[in-house]
Design a protein around this motif. Structure first.
Motif, PDB file in Angstrom:
ATOM      1  N   VAL A 135      51.916  40.315  32.035  1.00  0.00           N
ATOM      2  CA  VAL A 135      51.464  40.627  30.371  1.00  0.00           C
ATOM      3  C   VAL A 135      50.620  40.075  29.697  1.00  0.00           C
ATOM      4  CG1 VAL A 135      54.151  41.489  30.543  1.00  0.00           C
ATOM      5  CG2 VAL A 135      53.497  39.258  29.659  1.00  0.00           C
ATOM      6  N   CYS A 136      49.991  39.033  30.358  1.00  0.00           N
ATOM      7  CA  CYS A 136      48.970  38.209  29.592  1.00  0.00           C
ATOM      8  C   CYS A 136      48.028  39.272  29.470  1.00  0.00           C
ATOM      9  CB  CYS A 136      48.468  37.099  30.467  1.00  0.00           C
ATOM     10  SG  CYS A 136      47.392  36.090  29.381  1.00  0.00           S
ATOM     11  N   PRO A 137      47.495  39.334  28.296  1.00  0.00           N
ATOM     12  CA  PRO A 137      46.341  40.222  27.910  1.00  0.00           C
ATOM     13  C   PRO A 137      44.803  39.456  27.853  1.00  0.00           C
ATOM     14  CG  PRO A 137      47.025  39.398  25.748  1.00  0.00           C
ATOM     15  CD  PRO A 137      48.021  38.981  26.920  1.00  0.00           C
ATOM     16  N   GLU A 138      45.026  38.064  28.069  1.00  0.00           N
ATOM     17  CA  GLU A 138      43.790  37.405  28.266  1.00  0.00           C
ATOM     18  C   GLU A 138      43.432  36.807  29.528  1.00  0.00           C
ATOM     19  OE1 GLU A 138      41.699  37.036  25.609  1.00  0.00           O
ATOM     20  OE2 GLU A 138      43.061  38.265  24.448  1.00  0.00           O
ATOM     21  N   ASN A 139      44.233  37.279  30.537  1.00  0.00           N
ATOM     22  CA  ASN A 139      44.048  36.787  31.862  1.00  0.00           C
ATOM     23  C   ASN A 139      44.199  35.052  31.867  1.00  0.00           C
ATOM     24  OD1 ASN A 139      43.988  39.164  33.193  1.00  0.00           O
ATOM     25  ND2 ASN A 139      41.651  39.366  32.649  1.00  0.00           N
ATOM     26  N   ALA A 140      44.919  34.638  30.968  1.00  0.00           N
ATOM     27  CA  ALA A 140      45.007  33.030  30.940  1.00  0.00           C
ATOM     28  C   ALA A 140      45.815  32.624  31.915  1.00  0.00           C
ATOM     29  CB  ALA A 140      45.398  32.866  29.404  1.00  0.00           C
ATOM     30  N   ILE A 141      46.853  33.542  32.607  1.00  0.00           N
ATOM     31  CA  ILE A 141      47.778  32.914  33.616  1.00  0.00           C
ATOM     32  C   ILE A 141      47.375  33.441  35.007  1.00  0.00           C
ATOM     33  CG2 ILE A 141      50.235  33.028  34.357  1.00  0.00           C
ATOM     34  CD1 ILE A 141      51.009  33.352  31.460  1.00  0.00           C
ATOM     35  N   SER A 142      47.200  32.608  35.912  1.00  0.00           N
ATOM     36  CA  SER A 142      46.939  32.924  37.419  1.00  0.00           C
ATOM     37  C   SER A 142      47.762  32.318  38.275  1.00  0.00           C
ATOM     38  CB  SER A 142      45.520  32.750  37.455  1.00  0.00           C
ATOM     39  OG  SER A 142      45.334  31.293  37.282  1.00  0.00           O
ATOM     40  N   TYR A 143      47.546  32.870  39.656  1.00  0.00           N
ATOM     41  CA  TYR A 143      48.001  32.184  40.800  1.00  0.00           C
ATOM     42  C   TYR A 143      47.015  31.215  41.391  1.00  0.00           C
ATOM     43  CZ  TYR A 143      50.905  36.459  40.247  1.00  0.00           C
ATOM     44  OH  TYR A 143      51.711  37.536  39.495  1.00  0.00           O
ATOM     45  N   THR A 144      47.420  29.985  42.042  1.00  0.00           N
ATOM     46  CA  THR A 144      46.696  29.052  42.865  1.00  0.00           C
ATOM     47  C   THR A 144      46.917  29.340  44.329  1.00  0.00           C
ATOM     48  OG1 THR A 144      48.372  27.374  43.083  1.00  0.00           O
ATOM     49  CG2 THR A 144      47.100  27.402  41.073  1.00  0.00           C
ATOM     50  N   ASP A 145      46.106  28.706  45.003  1.00  0.00           N
ATOM     51  CA  ASP A 145      46.104  28.857  46.383  1.00  0.00           C
ATOM     52  C   ASP A 145      47.501  28.186  46.895  1.00  0.00           C
ATOM     53  OD1 ASP A 145      43.727  29.998  46.724  1.00  0.00           O
ATOM     54  OD2 ASP A 145      42.908  28.116  47.099  1.00  0.00           O
ATOM     55  N   TYR A 146      48.185  27.291  46.051  1.00  0.00           N
ATOM     56  CA  TYR A 146      49.737  26.699  46.594  1.00  0.00           C
ATOM     57  C   TYR A 146      50.671  27.716  46.366  1.00  0.00           C
ATOM     58  CZ  TYR A 146      46.607  22.792  46.465  1.00  0.00           C
ATOM     59  OH  TYR A 146      45.566  21.963  46.409  1.00  0.00           O
ATOM     60  N   GLY A 147      50.420  28.786  45.352  1.00  0.00           N
ATOM     61  CA  GLY A 147      51.698  29.841  45.201  1.00  0.00           C
ATOM     62  C   GLY A 147      52.037  29.627  43.649  1.00  0.00           C
ATOM     63  N   SER A 148      51.378  28.221  43.012  1.00  0.00           N
ATOM     64  CA  SER A 148      51.908  27.980  41.720  1.00  0.00           C
ATOM     65  C   SER A 148      51.265  28.911  40.579  1.00  0.00           C
ATOM     66  CB  SER A 148      51.406  26.568  41.494  1.00  0.00           C
ATOM     67  OG  SER A 148      50.297  26.202  41.587  1.00  0.00           O
ATOM     68  N   VAL A 149      51.998  29.026  39.573  1.00  0.00           N
ATOM     69  CA  VAL A 149      51.227  29.975  38.461  1.00  0.00           C
ATOM     70  C   VAL A 149      51.154  29.083  37.355  1.00  0.00           C
ATOM     71  CG1 VAL A 149      51.886  31.852  37.011  1.00  0.00           C
ATOM     72  CG2 VAL A 149      53.002  31.820  39.377  1.00  0.00           C
ATOM     73  N   CYS A 208      49.959  34.509  22.068  1.00  0.00           N
ATOM     74  CA  CYS A 208      50.149  35.563  21.724  1.00  0.00           C
ATOM     75  C   CYS A 208      51.751  35.559  21.877  1.00  0.00           C
ATOM     76  CB  CYS A 208      49.562  36.997  22.110  1.00  0.00           C
ATOM     77  SG  CYS A 208      49.796  37.083  24.012  1.00  0.00           S
ATOM     78  N   GLY A 209      52.115  34.863  22.784  1.00  0.00           N
ATOM     79  CA  GLY A 209      53.503  34.928  23.077  1.00  0.00           C
ATOM     80  C   GLY A 209      54.191  36.116  24.207  1.00  0.00           C
ATOM     81  N   TYR A 210      53.162  37.094  24.630  1.00  0.00           N
ATOM     82  CA  TYR A 210      53.795  37.998  25.665  1.00  0.00           C
ATOM     83  C   TYR A 210      54.310  37.589  26.753  1.00  0.00           C
ATOM     84  CZ  TYR A 210      50.958  41.500  22.719  1.00  0.00           C
ATOM     85  OH  TYR A 210      50.634  42.223  21.733  1.00  0.00           O
ATOM     86  N   CYS A 211      53.650  36.331  27.214  1.00  0.00           N
ATOM     87  CA  CYS A 211      54.471  35.927  28.297  1.00  0.00           C
ATOM     88  C   CYS A 211      55.746  35.202  28.175  1.00  0.00           C
ATOM     89  CB  CYS A 211      53.535  34.484  28.915  1.00  0.00           C
ATOM     90  SG  CYS A 211      53.485  33.294  27.641  1.00  0.00           S
ATOM     91  N   LYS A 268      49.442  45.937  33.451  1.00  0.00           N
ATOM     92  CA  LYS A 268      48.514  44.857  34.212  1.00  0.00           C
ATOM     93  C   LYS A 268      47.522  45.574  35.112  1.00  0.00           C
ATOM     94  CE  LYS A 268      46.801  40.716  35.075  1.00  0.00           C
ATOM     95  NZ  LYS A 268      46.255  39.902  34.034  1.00  0.00           N
ATOM     96  N   ASP A 269      48.188  46.592  36.148  1.00  0.00           N
ATOM     97  CA  ASP A 269      47.696  47.113  37.207  1.00  0.00           C
ATOM     98  C   ASP A 269      46.939  48.238  36.707  1.00  0.00           C
ATOM     99  OD1 ASP A 269      48.763  44.906  38.700  1.00  0.00           O
ATOM    100  OD2 ASP A 269      50.644  46.052  39.307  1.00  0.00           O
ATOM    101  N   TYR A 270      47.053  48.815  35.828  1.00  0.00           N
ATOM    102  CA  TYR A 270      46.331  50.250  35.459  1.00  0.00           C
ATOM    103  C   TYR A 270      45.953  50.240  34.104  1.00  0.00           C
ATOM    104  CZ  TYR A 270      49.202  51.603  39.516  1.00  0.00           C
ATOM    105  OH  TYR A 270      49.584  51.701  41.041  1.00  0.00           O
ATOM    106  N   ALA A 271      46.733  49.870  33.236  1.00  0.00           N
ATOM    107  CA  ALA A 271      46.211  50.322  31.733  1.00  0.00           C
ATOM    108  C   ALA A 271      45.401  49.489  31.230  1.00  0.00           C
ATOM    109  CB  ALA A 271      47.539  50.122  30.545  1.00  0.00           C
ATOM    110  N   GLN A 272      45.520  48.133  31.642  1.00  0.00           N
ATOM    111  CA  GLN A 272      44.514  47.111  31.041  1.00  0.00           C
ATOM    112  C   GLN A 272      43.206  47.183  31.923  1.00  0.00           C
ATOM    113  OE1 GLN A 272      45.396  43.054  32.081  1.00  0.00           O
ATOM    114  NE2 GLN A 272      44.883  42.395  30.024  1.00  0.00           N
TER     115      GLN A 272
END
Length: 271
Positions: free
Chosen positions: A85-99, A109-112, A230-234
């Motif tokens: 739900v993050c509109p700014e792509n500020a949240i991501s996955y690392t190679d370790y699987g951490s978010v 914005c608080g959507y997360c 995330k996958d379509y509309a954005q």
């Protein structure tokens, strides 16, 4: 790519809170004293500055009362609602699987917060370099900075009972399965908590009661609306925004340089 997991065994936790202290210390998180609420649990729940917490619950089991503890922190979902739900792509996955959260991109914005099925991620207020009050999302990072250096997460490193362990996915799952078999006689409800609704998590539990007893959702899922967003509309929206922006800029360029009345060419009166 190798997947990693933090394994939490509630049957080995003695509620010492060393993991909480280690987390606060390593991540330089401010103290958050709370008023006494009649229980021995130090904090009511997770906050933007309390990234892991030991919960305390007493239950009659096998004819006697037992304390059941849980190390509560971000589960680092494989399909994370906060990331969706993050509109700014500020949240991501690392190679370790951490978010993880990119503080430079987060706009608070608080959507997360609304998108997390575990109520983990929260917003904090801070003063930026210009003296303005800002908000940003914060939560457990699985000590990704320590993992980069070949170290264990701070909470795992501090656990003296091996209730917390960290390693490759297959190894940790095997340990969890083995432990469930070992404690089944004493705890008939013992099971592995690794919810499929979020494609599994990178923090798994051996629990001895139903997930709801520990404050965990039975089968958490990322809302369909979040997936569509995330996958379509954005992506479509950004693509359309790009097309629209280019059209506007193109029109401006045309008007400025090609329209004869804007100095871009000679009008009939000028000829």
């Amino acid at each position: 790519m190798t997947e990693y997991i933090k394994y939490v065994d509630v049957t080995k936790c003695d509620g010492c809170r060393a993991c909480m202290v280690a987390c606060k210390s390593w991540n330089d998180l401010e103290a958050e004293p709370e008023s006494f609420n009649g229980t021995i649990q130090s904090h009511e729940t997770l906050t933007a500055n309390t990234w892991n917490l030991i919960t305390y619950q007493e239950k009659e089991m096998n004819g006697r009362f037992e304390w059941l503890f849980r190390h509560k922190s971000c589960l680092h979902c494989t399909d994370a609602g906060c990331e969706k739900v993050c509109p700014e792509n500020a949240i991501s996955y690392t190679d370790y699987g951490s978010v993880v959260v990119d503080y430079d991109k987060c706009v608070g914005c608080g959507y997360c917060v609304e998108g997390c099925p575990f109520d983990v991620i929260q917003l904090t207020h801070y003063i930026d370099e210009n003296g303005r009050e800002q908000r940003r999302a914060q939560k457990c990072t699985l000590c990704t900075d320590r993992l980069d250096e070949g170290l264990q997460p701070a909470c795992v490193n501090s656990c003296h009972t091996d209730a917390l362990m960290f390693g490759e996915k297959d190894e940790m799952l095997a340990l969890a399965e083995k432990r469930v078999k070992e404690v089944k006689e004493r705890y008939p409800k013992a099971h592995i908590y690794n919810p499929p609704g979020v494609n599994g998590t990178h923090t798994i539990y051996v629990l001895v009661e139903d997930p709801e007893f520990y404050g965990l959702p039975k089968n958490p899922k990322v809302p369909t609306s979040a997936k569509i967003w995330k996958d379509y509309a954005q992506p479509i929206g950004k693509a359309l925004l790009g097309v629209t922006t280019m059209a506007v800029l193109g029109s401006m360029v045309s008007n400025k340089f090609l329209n004869p009345y804007h100095g871009g060419g000679d009008s009939d009166e000028q000829k």
